[in-house]
Design an enzyme around this catalytic site. Structure first.
Site, PDB file in Angstrom:
ATOM      1  CE1 TYR A 176      34.131  40.813  34.369  1.00  0.00           C
ATOM      2  CE2 TYR A 176      34.367  41.835  36.529  1.00  0.00           C
ATOM      3  CZ  TYR A 176      34.267  40.702  35.733  1.00  0.00           C
ATOM      4  OH  TYR A 176      34.293  39.461  36.316  1.00  0.00           O
ATOM      5  CE  LYS A 218      37.268  43.225  42.307  1.00  0.00           C
ATOM      6  NZ  LYS A 218      37.859  41.939  42.017  1.00  0.00           N
TER       7      LYS A 218
END
Ligand SMILES: Cc1ncc(COP(=O)(O)O)c(C=O)c1O
Length: 433
Positions: free
Chosen positions: A150, A273
């Site tokens: 992903y 992130k």
């Protein structure tokens, strides 16, 4: 959407207009209304507190509202929230580039700043393809990636993710075909990769891998030997290696970057992130000297043609610099070791629950894999149970996982692990035999 509670005005109005991510807006349970966050806690509008086992999609590594990041952002806001990075420069962006170049391994010395993980991967793909173009090899365009990978939700990144992923299958028609191989974690799959490359490497630009853990594709682990094999194979066939550390970078697996555990330096590294400690949208694509040098020439067409409006956003870069400070001044990697040991020990009881097929941990990541979550109502049921127990844990597919902030206390972490054991047990009892 269903469910009801005494929502504040902003929620009642907004829920009629907002379009939520990955959400069936007709019948999904309502989202929790959050009033504030602090440390490892999410405080709801109705007064309840949840212990956070997700760190807001794996970003809030220092916990929420860390005063050092807040002060840095406030001070930057006072001076300059943003200025375009073309023709102008700003201190936080340049400092961040300098610091990331120093922190990342090897000669990863050039930092391209963007606003999200997916975009940072798109940039990596564009860099790889233009690298070969500039080197006189325009036929090297294909990207190799791995099943269960992903790398984001944009069209380019969906094309290198798992095509069977429910999040991406509706868009198959939009995507350029790329080469998705089994991850070479054993002899047979290694031979398959070798065989494929023997015939096709000449048309390929790069290999993209999430090192050590494939995250949103199912929290699937592989070992450092697999990362080393992929790196060696790239070298052998003169392919670029792109490591996507958007999820695992900044300590999650016990080292600052996962590639350091395998002693591998990629050509391009993507980060996001935890880059701003979960405060602002920011990402970085870090390229090696070799990549950067391929873009240097007297010809404007050889330069890297990419420029997001908010590239180098001063406010977000100030947050990132403050987050990097905290890795230097607070014992983050020790905290990860502590979380790792506790997850390993405390999730063990899940192993004997009927319907649990695997329990695995790596660094500050704990995974309980179920044989089958059941239907979507079962997933809603399990998510709701966690909230009722005062925990924020958000299983997906057949995966229940914990990725808490690194500052979580021992007591809070034990509450999370105890609750996972309890609710997975209740889920198992409800299963038709
Ligand atoms: C490994 C990996 N790459 C890329 C992304 C995409 O990042 P973003 O959601 O910021 O676009 C994610 C997000 O979960 C990820 O885990």
């Amino acid at each position: 959407m269903s469910d009801s509670f005494h929502e504040p005005e902003w929620f009642r109005e907004g829920i009629r207009h907002i379009w939520l991510p990955y959400t069936q807006m007709q019948n999904s349970p309502l989202p929790q209304a959050v009033k504030a966050v602090q440390g490892s806690r999410i405080i709801l509008e109705d007064g309840r507190e949840l212990i956070d086992g997700v760190a807001s999609w794996w970003t809030a590594c220092h916990g929420y509202n860390h005063p050092h990041i807040k002060e840095a952002v406030a001070a930057q806001l006072d001076k300059m929230p943003h200025v375009m990075l073309a023709g102008l420069s700003n201190e936080p962006a340049f400092t961040l580039a300098t610091r990331l170049a120093a922190l990342t391994p090897g000669d990863l010395n050039r930092v391209f700043i963007s606003e999200s993980g997916s975009v940072s991967v798109e940039i990596a793909l564009k860099l790889a393809v233009q690298y070969w173009l500039n080197r006189g090899r325009p036929e090297r365009q294909k990207i190799i990636a791995f099943k269960n990978g992903y790398h984001g939700d944009t069209i380019g990144t969906m094309a290198i993710g798992d095509s069977e992923n429910i999040m991406h299958s509706p868009f198959a028609g939009l995507m350029h075909h790329q080469q998705i191989l089994d991850i070479p974690a054993d002899e047979k799959t290694r031979q398959d990769v070798e065989l494929f490359l023997e015939y096709n490497a000449g048309e390929c630009a790069a290999v993209v891998l999430e090192p050590l853990v494939q995250g949103a594709g199912g929290m699937i682990f592989h070992d450092t030997e697999t990362v080393k094999f992929i790196n060696d194979t790239c070298k052998k066939h003169d392919l670029l290696l792109i490591l996507d550390e958007i999820m695992v970078g900044f300590g999650r697996l016990g080292s600052m970057f996962a590639c350091q555990q395998a002693d591998v330096v990629p050509d391009i590294l993507t980060l996001s992130k935890s880059l701003t400690g979960g405060t602002m949208a920011l990402a970085a694509t870090v390229a090696s000297d070799r990549i950067f040098e391929a873009f240097l020439s007297d010809d404007i067409e050889d330069c890297f043609m990419h420029g997001p409006t908010y590239t180098g956003n001063a406010l977000a870069c100030a947050a990132a610099n403050a987050s990097l400070d905290l890795f230097e001044t607070e014992p983050r990697l020790e905290q990860v070791q502590n979380i790792a040991a506790k997850l390993k020990a405390e999730l063990v009881p899940c192993r004997s629950i009927k319907g649990v097929v695997d329990v695995r941990t790596m660094g500050a990541l704990g995974v309980v894999e179920l044989d089958d979550m059941g239907d979507v109502d079962d997933m809603y049921w399990i998510r709701k149970k966690f909230v009722e127990e005062g925990c924020w844990v958000r299983p997906f597919g057949n995966i229940v996982y914990l990725m808490p902030p690194f500052v979580i206390s021992d007591e809070e972490l034990s509450t999370l692990t105890d609750t996972v054991v309890k609710i997975v047990g209740e889920w198992s009892d409800r299963k038709p035999s």
